[in-house]
Design a protein around this motif. Structure first.
Motif, short mmCIF file in Angstrom:
data_model
loop_
_atom_site.label_atom_id
_atom_site.label_comp_id
_atom_site.label_asym_id
_atom_site.label_seq_id
_atom_site.Cartn_x
_atom_site.Cartn_y
_atom_site.Cartn_z
N LEU A 1 0.83 -1.29 0.03
CA LEU A 1 -0.09 0.01 0.07
C LEU A 1 0.83 1.40 -0.03
N GLU A 2 0.62 2.16 -0.99
CA GLU A 2 1.37 3.34 -1.07
C GLU A 2 0.55 4.53 -0.01
N ALA A 3 0.93 4.44 1.30
CA ALA A 3 0.04 5.02 2.22
C ALA A 3 0.24 6.63 1.98
N ASP A 4 1.33 7.17 1.51
CA ASP A 4 1.53 8.61 1.30
C ASP A 4 0.72 8.99 -0.04
N ASN A 5 0.32 8.22 -0.77
CA ASN A 5 -0.20 8.76 -1.97
C ASN A 5 -1.19 9.92 -1.98
N PRO A 6 -1.11 11.15 -2.43
CA PRO A 6 -1.86 12.17 -2.22
C PRO A 6 -3.32 12.20 -2.98
N ARG A 7 -3.24 11.47 -3.82
CA ARG A 7 -4.51 11.44 -4.69
C ARG A 7 -5.44 10.28 -4.42
N ASP A 8 -4.75 9.17 -3.94
CA ASP A 8 -5.68 8.00 -3.89
C ASP A 8 -5.07 6.96 -2.52
N LYS A 9 -5.97 7.05 -1.43
CA LYS A 9 -5.72 6.23 -0.30
C LYS A 9 -5.31 4.84 -0.69
N HIS A 10 -5.94 4.20 -1.58
CA HIS A 10 -6.08 2.79 -1.76
C HIS A 10 -4.73 2.48 -2.80
N ALA A 11 -4.04 3.64 -3.24
CA ALA A 11 -2.84 3.19 -4.20
C ALA A 11 -1.86 2.33 -3.83
N THR A 12 -1.95 1.12 -4.74
CA THR A 12 -1.10 -0.21 -4.41
C THR A 12 -0.05 -0.21 -5.46
N LEU A 13 1.24 -0.06 -4.84
CA LEU A 13 2.45 -0.49 -5.57
C LEU A 13 3.06 -1.92 -6.02
N VAL A 14 3.57 -1.98 -7.27
CA VAL A 14 3.87 -3.29 -7.33
C VAL A 14 5.43 -3.17 -7.42
N LEU A 15 5.90 -3.88 -6.46
CA LEU A 15 7.45 -3.67 -6.05
C LEU A 15 8.16 -5.04 -6.55
N GLY B 1 13.09 -4.28 -3.86
CA GLY B 1 11.87 -3.44 -3.46
C GLY B 1 11.98 -2.19 -4.33
N ALA B 2 12.23 -2.27 -5.41
CA ALA B 2 12.00 -1.02 -6.38
C ALA B 2 10.57 -0.75 -6.68
N ALA B 3 10.06 0.13 -6.83
CA ALA B 3 8.64 0.34 -7.52
C ALA B 3 8.71 0.19 -8.66
N LEU B 4 7.82 -0.74 -9.26
CA LEU B 4 7.51 -0.78 -10.91
C LEU B 4 6.53 -0.33 -11.49
N GLY B 5 5.50 0.03 -10.56
CA GLY B 5 4.35 0.51 -11.17
C GLY B 5 2.98 0.49 -10.08
N HIS B 6 1.79 0.64 -10.47
CA HIS B 6 0.66 0.40 -9.79
C HIS B 6 -0.22 -0.50 -10.27
N VAL B 7 -1.13 -0.82 -9.50
CA VAL B 7 -2.22 -1.87 -9.95
C VAL B 7 -3.21 -0.86 -10.31
N PRO B 8 -4.25 -1.24 -11.00
CA PRO B 8 -5.17 -0.63 -11.74
C PRO B 8 -6.08 0.06 -10.37
N ARG B 9 -6.78 0.96 -10.54
CA ARG B 9 -7.55 1.66 -9.40
C ARG B 9 -8.55 0.73 -8.98
N GLU B 10 -9.49 0.00 -9.97
CA GLU B 10 -10.36 -0.67 -9.41
C GLU B 10 -10.17 -1.89 -8.68
N VAL B 11 -8.81 -2.29 -9.01
CA VAL B 11 -8.05 -3.49 -8.08
C VAL B 11 -7.82 -3.07 -6.97
N ALA B 12 -7.06 -1.71 -6.83
CA ALA B 12 -6.33 -1.31 -5.48
C ALA B 12 -7.57 -0.90 -4.53
N ARG B 13 -8.63 -0.25 -5.29
CA ARG B 13 -9.77 -0.08 -4.23
C ARG B 13 -10.42 -1.06 -3.42
N LEU B 14 -10.01 -2.47 -3.92
CA LEU B 14 -10.44 -3.54 -3.11
C LEU B 14 -9.40 -4.42 -2.37
#
Length: 772
Positions: free
Chosen positions: A44-58, A63-76
């Motif tokens: 979970l990317e807790a400090d994301n200012p736009r989406d509290k459910h933003a989820t990183l793919v590491l 441990g390097a950040a590669l990207g984010h899962v889609p918003r509809e998946v992160a929301r769940l």
């Protein structure tokens, strides 16, 4: 690993696409680093200012950040990760094909708690996750859902159906699964024509055979060859055929037609394929020179065989979906998407009590009125005044016969501004019952605009007076009174213009904006010797809001586009962005803000009044697939829920905003609701803004939108600014050098000021030219 329910087992092997975080500048070597079987994990990317459910793919190793899962998946998944109920690991299925491609990943989910409540929470999320990420509905799903529509319509509205619908249902039921799925796919797509060779659906293994079956059943039509285009009985719609063709195909078709004209014919210069508008004009010239049949044949030589849903079949299905949804804004695509998991609708009581149409004749007349209105709008947009006037002839005859003053049964006993069934009047046309309904009155309003454009003010005045004597379109009455007064003033009849403005103020149907506009007209016209005494309400007319000015020269302007300015950051920007930069400066208050107009306010309204929106009111929810009640944009919304709305507004004003926002968000996040964009405004940001605006201010806005949602839909100030440190908020209407406030904007400014909110106008003015 997860175990137990089927949904949990599905989550074990959940496949997902994610976007790489640092796509810009990605090299070929970095693409190759996404090798198949590369281990990844989610966090979970807790400090994301736009989406509290933003989820990183590491990357699991570095441990390097590669990207984010889609918003509809992160929301769940996000809430599960935040609560430490699960851990998620996975591997890359295959490397991306290009620098812009998404990366497919398969996840494995480990349950970290054995508490029954936690297991059930994960299971519920798994079900929603499976629905949100599964592919579009299969052929079987499409047909099953459409069968449900058929069953519901025949159960509820059989009296409105005839042999036409019965024959269609019988024919559709006899189709093979592939043909039925293809018919529904084509109906849901924007057409009307589609290339046969590009029909590629997994549930339709042989598209040509399915098209043949549909044509044999009379549910589809094809255009297969240039020879067919030349048949005397063939139907030619060159514009529709041209919509299918690419720019290159249009160019080749035009060139072929011009080549047929002979060596001495005038040639049109070859245009670049990207200039589609120029090519369409060239095609129009070819149609004039060679005829529609030849043009259609030339297009078919380029596109290949085409297919479309037969007009009669489309009309029947459109009628069935109108009966099912009772809304022109919804269709089968919403219904099918909901069952495919892409959309989640709120839960509410479906309660049909009042018949909308008492007979098939009323339904067909309503449909005919909608078709006539569409033709009128098309003619007006195209500037074809002759076609528009032809459509208006019947409307004027109805007004002359006073049909707009009559109501069809069963609305006669319930029609008034205080009736909770008022919204049902919009579905009435009833021309053969000597009634001109809601649609026809809207057409007459458009006709008055045409008369005013032609400066036929005498006739426009007559038509406006007729409309004001009717019973339909109550929310339009304020506009009619204003235009009546203006037209009289155009003719120099200022005394009558004043009298009409004064008469309009006594109309109970006026919106706040229209009332303010009429009051301002009265004060301007009612000067001695016409009126010696100021009206008693003159002191309460909204004053002009406070104005702040900044000086900035606009960049080169283009007619038809918004002006752009050089921003304080040195980058080109819009006037609203310039204003936000101005207010963000410490000397201007250090405000945080957004250009939202009514967006965030609609979100607050729907969240805070969710209970009222989906209250069990008869006839406003007629299917399980609505994002709002049918009466939301009418006076009926407030009337039918007055006690409930007043209780909620009292709680909001008393400080219960945060509790209500959190409760609705937790219970309904992701459900499709009019006015709410769950991905645009995170809950924590909404809570911050709400704290700055205050309960009293939010209650004022919600009250206005509840009482007259349609009337207050426009005119909200452009900017909402807030300062969490001071718990203050400010609303700002931004105007460019040549812009001015509308009456609706003045009404909003006055209402918000009365509610204790700070409102001002920021005027961007050009620097004065220096004297030589």
């Amino acid at each position: 690993m997860l175990r137990g329910t089927g949904s949990l087992q599905e989550l074990l092997g959940q496949k997902c696409l994610f976007k790489e975080a640092a796509r810009r500048g990605r090299t070929q070597s970095s693409i190759k680093s996404f090798a198949a079987a590369r281990a990844v994990c989610l966090e979970l990317e807790a400090d994301n200012p736009r989406d509290k459910h933003a989820t990183l793919v590491l990357d699991a190793g570095s441990g390097a950040a590669l990207g984010h899962v889609p918003r509809e998946v992160a929301r769940l998944l996000g809430p599960l990760l935040a609560a430490q109920l699960v851990a998620v690991e996975g591997c890359v299925l295959e490397a991306p094909a290009s620098s812009r491609a998404s990366v497919p990943v398969e996840f494995q989910v480990q349950l970290l708690s054995d508490q029954e409540a936690d297991v059930q929470a994960v299971a519920a999320a798994a079900l929603r996750l499976q629905a949100a990420t599964q592919p579009a509905a299969s052929g079987d799903r499409l047909r099953a859902n459409f069968d449900r529509v058929l069953e519901a319509v025949w159960r509820e509205d059989a009296r409105l159906l005839d042999r036409e619908e019965g024959d269609f249902r019988e024919t559709f039921s006899a189709l093979t699964a592939a043909a039925a799925a293809l018919f529904l796919r084509l109906f849901l797509r924007k057409g009307p024509w589609f290339r046969l060779q590009r029909l590629d659906y997994p549930e339709v293994p042989d598209a040509a055979a399915a098209v043949g079956e549909l044509c044999a059943a009379g549910l589809a039509q094809t255009r297969a060859s240039p020879a067919e285009a030349g048949d005397a009985g063939a139907f030619h719609d060159v514009a529709a055929l041209a919509a299918v063709a690419t720019a290159r195909e249009l160019q080749l078709a035009c060139a072929g037609l011009e080549a047929c004209a002979g060596p001495g014919a005038r040639r049109t210069a070859i245009q670049p394929p990207s200039r589609r508008a120029a090519l369409l004009r060239r095609l129009d010239a070819a149609v004039v020179a060679h005829g529609e049949a030849a043009a259609a044949g030339a297009l078919l030589r380029q596109t290949g065989p085409l297919v479309r849903v037969a007009a009669a079949a489309r009309a029947v299905v459109t009628r069935l979906q109108r009966l099912f949804f009772l809304s022109e804004d919804q269709g089968l695509s919403h219904f099918l998407a909901a069952h495919a998991g892409a959309l989640q609708y709120p839960r509410y009581l479906v309660h049909r009590q009042q018949a909308v149409w008492s007979s098939r004749r009323q339904l067909l007349e309503y449909e005919a009125a909608l078709q006539a209105a569409a033709r009128l709008m098309d003619a007006l947009e195209a500037g074809d005044e002759a076609a528009a006037e032809a459509e208006l002839e019947g409307i004027w005859r109805s007004l002359d016969a006073n049909r707009h003053k009559q109501l069809p049964s069963p609305l006669k006993q319930s029609f008034s501004k205080q009736s909770s069934l008022l919204f049902l009047s919009r579905f009435q046309a009833g021309k053969n019952e000597r009634v001109t309904g809601w649609v026809h009155c809207l057409m007459a309003t458009a006709g008055v605009s045409l008369l005013e454009k032609k400066r036929e003010y005498v006739l426009a005045i007559e038509r406006l007076q007729q409309l004001l004597g009717g019973v339909y379109c109550g929310t339009r009455r304020g506009d009619w009174w204003i235009r009546l007064s203006i037209n009289l003033e155009h003719l120099g009849r200022v005394g009558e213009a004043l009298e009409m403005a004064e008469a309009g103020l006594a109309d109970d149907w006026l919106s706040h904006g229209d009332r303010l506009a009429l009051q301002r007209r009265v004060l301007r016209l009612a000067k001695p010797p016409r009126r010696w005494k100021r009206p008693a309400w003159a002191g309460s007319v909204a004053p002009e809001p406070r104005e702040v000015r900044i000086v900035q020269r606009p960049m080169a302007s283009i007619v038809g586009f918004k002006s752009r300015f050089m921003g304080l950051s040195g980058e080109p920007c819009t006037v609203e962005q310039l204003a936000l930069q101005h207010y963000a400066r410490d000397e201007a208050g250090g405000w945080t803000g957004c250009h939202c107009e009514g967006g965030i306010w609609s979100t607050f309204f729907s969240l805070l009044l969710w209970e009222a929106l989906f209250a069990p009111v008869p006839d406003v929810f007629r299917t399980p697939f609505q994002s709002s009640p049918l009466d939301l944009r009418t006076e009926s919304f407030y009337i039918g829920r007055q006690d409930l709305i007043e209780r909620i507004l009292g709680e909001i004003a008393a400080g219960g905003v945060e509790e209500r926002l959190r409760a609705v968000w937790d219970a309904h996040c992701g459900e499709l609701c009019a006015g709410i964009r769950w991905d645009r405004w995170p809950l924590e940001e909404l809570l911050t803004v709400a704290a700055c605006v205050g309960g009293r201010g939010l209650a004022v806005v919600c009250r206005l939108l509840a009482e007259d949602h349609s009337g207050w839909a426009g005119g909200m100030p452009d900017l909402l600014l807030w300062n969490p440190a001071r718990l203050k908020a400010k609303l700002v209407e931004v105007k460019g050098p040549r812009d001015r406030l509308s009456e609706q904007q003045r009404a909003w400014a006055h209402a918000l000021t009365q509610g204790g909110l700070e409102v001002e106008v920021l005027k961007v003015v050009e620097p004065k030219a220096s004297k030589k």
